[in-house]
Design an enzyme around this catalytic site. Structure first.
Site, PDB file in Angstrom:
ATOM      1  N   GLU A  78      61.064  32.428  47.244  1.00 47.28           N
ATOM      2  CA  GLU A  78      61.352  32.878  48.605  1.00 47.28           C
ATOM      3  C   GLU A  78      60.126  33.610  49.131  1.00 47.28           C
ATOM      4  OE1 GLU A  78      65.475  34.488  48.636  1.00 47.28           O
ATOM      5  OE2 GLU A  78      64.573  35.867  50.080  1.00 47.28           O
ATOM      6  N   ARG A 110      57.535  39.719  48.127  1.00 47.57           N
ATOM      7  CA  ARG A 110      57.316  40.288  49.457  1.00 47.57           C
ATOM      8  C   ARG A 110      55.865  40.721  49.623  1.00 47.57           C
ATOM      9  NH1 ARG A 110      62.466  41.835  51.995  1.00 47.57           N
ATOM     10  NH2 ARG A 110      61.139  42.759  53.568  1.00 47.57           N
ATOM     11  N   HIS A 141      61.836  36.678  45.478  1.00 43.48           N
ATOM     12  CA  HIS A 141      61.197  36.881  46.782  1.00 43.48           C
ATOM     13  C   HIS A 141      59.981  37.764  46.566  1.00 43.48           C
ATOM     14  CE1 HIS A 141      61.721  38.344  51.252  1.00 43.48           C
ATOM     15  NE2 HIS A 141      60.528  37.856  51.006  1.00 43.48           N
ATOM     16  N   ARG A 199      57.422  45.091  46.736  1.00 42.18           N
ATOM     17  CA  ARG A 199      58.298  46.220  46.405  1.00 42.18           C
ATOM     18  C   ARG A 199      59.170  45.956  45.175  1.00 42.18           C
ATOM     19  NH1 ARG A 199      62.542  45.992  51.374  1.00 42.18           N
ATOM     20  NH2 ARG A 199      60.625  46.204  52.557  1.00 42.18           N
ATOM     21  N   THR A 256      66.334  44.585  53.312  1.00 38.98           N
ATOM     22  CA  THR A 256      66.407  43.226  52.804  1.00 38.98           C
ATOM     23  C   THR A 256      66.236  42.310  54.005  1.00 38.98           C
ATOM     24  OG1 THR A 256      67.774  41.633  51.577  1.00 38.98           O
ATOM     25  CG2 THR A 256      68.938  43.173  53.006  1.00 38.98           C
ATOM     26  N   ASN A 268      69.147  35.291  42.179  1.00 40.78           N
ATOM     27  CA  ASN A 268      67.993  36.061  42.632  1.00 40.78           C
ATOM     28  C   ASN A 268      67.833  37.296  41.734  1.00 40.78           C
ATOM     29  OD1 ASN A 268      66.552  38.158  44.009  1.00 40.78           O
ATOM     30  ND2 ASN A 268      66.705  36.973  45.892  1.00 40.78           N
ATOM     31  N   ASP A 295      65.424  39.643  41.964  1.00 41.55           N
ATOM     32  CA  ASP A 295      64.577  40.677  42.583  1.00 41.55           C
ATOM     33  C   ASP A 295      64.971  42.089  42.134  1.00 41.55           C
ATOM     34  OD1 ASP A 295      63.397  38.658  44.021  1.00 41.55           O
ATOM     35  OD2 ASP A 295      64.284  39.218  45.952  1.00 41.55           O
ATOM     36  N   HIS A 296      66.304  42.325  42.060  1.00 38.88           N
ATOM     37  CA  HIS A 296      66.731  43.700  41.821  1.00 38.88           C
ATOM     38  C   HIS A 296      66.641  44.123  40.362  1.00 38.88           C
ATOM     39  CE1 HIS A 296      67.251  44.368  45.927  1.00 38.88           C
ATOM     40  NE2 HIS A 296      68.090  43.355  46.069  1.00 38.88           N
TER      41      HIS A 296
HETATM   42  N1  PXP Z   1      68.813  34.162  50.492  1.00 41.06           N
HETATM   43  C1  PXP Z   1      67.824  34.772  51.161  1.00 41.06           C
HETATM   44  C2  PXP Z   1      66.963  33.947  52.056  1.00 41.06           C
HETATM   45  C3  PXP Z   1      67.590  36.151  51.007  1.00 41.06           C
HETATM   46  O1  PXP Z   1      66.583  36.742  51.677  1.00 41.06           O
HETATM   47  C4  PXP Z   1      68.392  36.879  50.117  1.00 41.06           C
HETATM   48  C5  PXP Z   1      68.139  38.340  49.902  1.00 41.06           C
HETATM   49  O2  PXP Z   1      66.939  38.506  49.233  1.00 41.06           O
HETATM   50  C6  PXP Z   1      69.397  36.186  49.420  1.00 41.06           C
HETATM   51  C7  PXP Z   1      69.600  34.846  49.644  1.00 41.06           C
HETATM   52  C8  PXP Z   1      70.269  36.881  48.435  1.00 41.06           C
HETATM   53  O3  PXP Z   1      71.058  37.803  49.097  1.00 41.06           O
HETATM   54  P1  PXP Z   1      71.891  38.838  48.271  1.00 41.06           P
HETATM   55  O4  PXP Z   1      70.921  39.656  47.475  1.00 41.06           O
HETATM   56  O5  PXP Z   1      72.615  39.620  49.307  1.00 41.06           O
HETATM   57  O6  PXP Z   1      72.800  38.036  47.381  1.00 41.06           O
END
Ligand code: PXP
Length: 246
Positions: A75, A50, A48, A54, A105, A12, A14-15
């Site tokens: 997502e 959103r 994701h 964000r 989150t 992921n 996102d960050h």
């Molecule tokens: N799966 C889902 C459905 C999530 O919402 C998230 C967080 O965005 C993750 C996995 C990943 O979680 P983390 O960032 O804590 O690894």
């Protein structure tokens, strides 16, 4: 040790977008991060989008879908807006999550039992567009059966309570995940897992035979800071020394 079929890692990013947005420019780019994680051996990329945009923005998703050779896991909340975007982009996979504006989150799994006809309609639209649909839920037998009943192809088990809860409850939470994975596979669902996983908490989840994909974000991006800092500091120091003739 039993040899299990391979399990996918979906990273992921996102960050990476969170960091980019902190300065309002283009760096660091989640698209470049998506390319990099694939070069490093990841099996997929998760983003994701959103409602409040964000971190990941529409253009990021579009570019990753278009430009990066990956299994994109989109997502999203099961809203009309997101379903329309997914049906247009047709990513290989999407994961339906609950979404609250104020949360830092995703806080918990989707309540499929309470969700009603709208969720079922969203799953049908996405499935018709050729997208593999998973639903992010707690490892609860009734939620799992409900997800299968509304036509989901997969579930993503919420691992947050296991990974981030009190240490003395970890074993019991892992047992819940093991039972949930078995129940889901028994319903014909593919099983994914995600939330809060780290170097420490991932291995027991990866040893659950039914789990075919883990989705990990925050820990990987955070750990990269520490693994990467020595390299970039050495390089910057080298550039300073060079510029000054040392
Ligand atoms: N799966 C889902 C459905 C999530 O919402 C998230 C967080 O965005 C993750 C996995 C990943 O979680 P983390 O960032 O804590 O690894």
């Amino acid at each position: 040790m039993t040899l299990l079929p391979p399990m996918r890692l979906s990273v992921n990013v996102d960050h990476v977008a969170t960091l980019r947005n902190a300065r309002g420019g283009h760096f660091p780019s989640p698209v470049d991060a998506a390319r990099l994680v694939m070069q490093a051996g990841a099996d997929g990329v998760t983003v994701h989008l959103r409602e409040d945009r964000r971190h990941i923005r529409d253009e990021d998703v579009r570019r990753i879908a278009r430009e990066v050779e990956t299994r994109l896991n989109f997502e999203m909340a099961a809203t009309d807006e997101m379903v329309a975007i997914a049906c247009e982009l047709k990513p290989p996979a999407c994961c339906l999550v609950p979404e609250k504006r104020q949360e830092l989150t995703t806080e918990g799994g989707l309540d499929v039992l309470k969700a009603g006809a709208d969720l079922k309609a969203a799953v049908a639209k996405l499935a018709d567009a050729g997208v593999e649909v998973s639903i992010f839920i707690e490892a609860d037998a009734r939620q799992i059966e409900a997800a299968a009943a509304i036509g989901a192809h997969a579930i993503e088990l919420h691992t947050g309570t296991y990974a981030e809860g009190p240490l003395d409850q970890r074993e019991a939470q892992l047992a819940r995940l093991v039972a949930g994975a078995k129940a889901a596979a028994g319903c014909g669902l593919k099983v994914h897992a995600g939330h809060g996983l780290s170097f420490e908490t991932l291995p027991p989840v990866a040893a659950i035979p039914e789990v075919v994909e883990a989705s990990i974000g925050h820990f990987l991006i955070s750990a990269s800071v520490f693994e990467g800092l020595p390299t970039v500091v050495r390089r910057m120091k080298g550039l300073i020394n060079n510029a000054r003739g040392h």
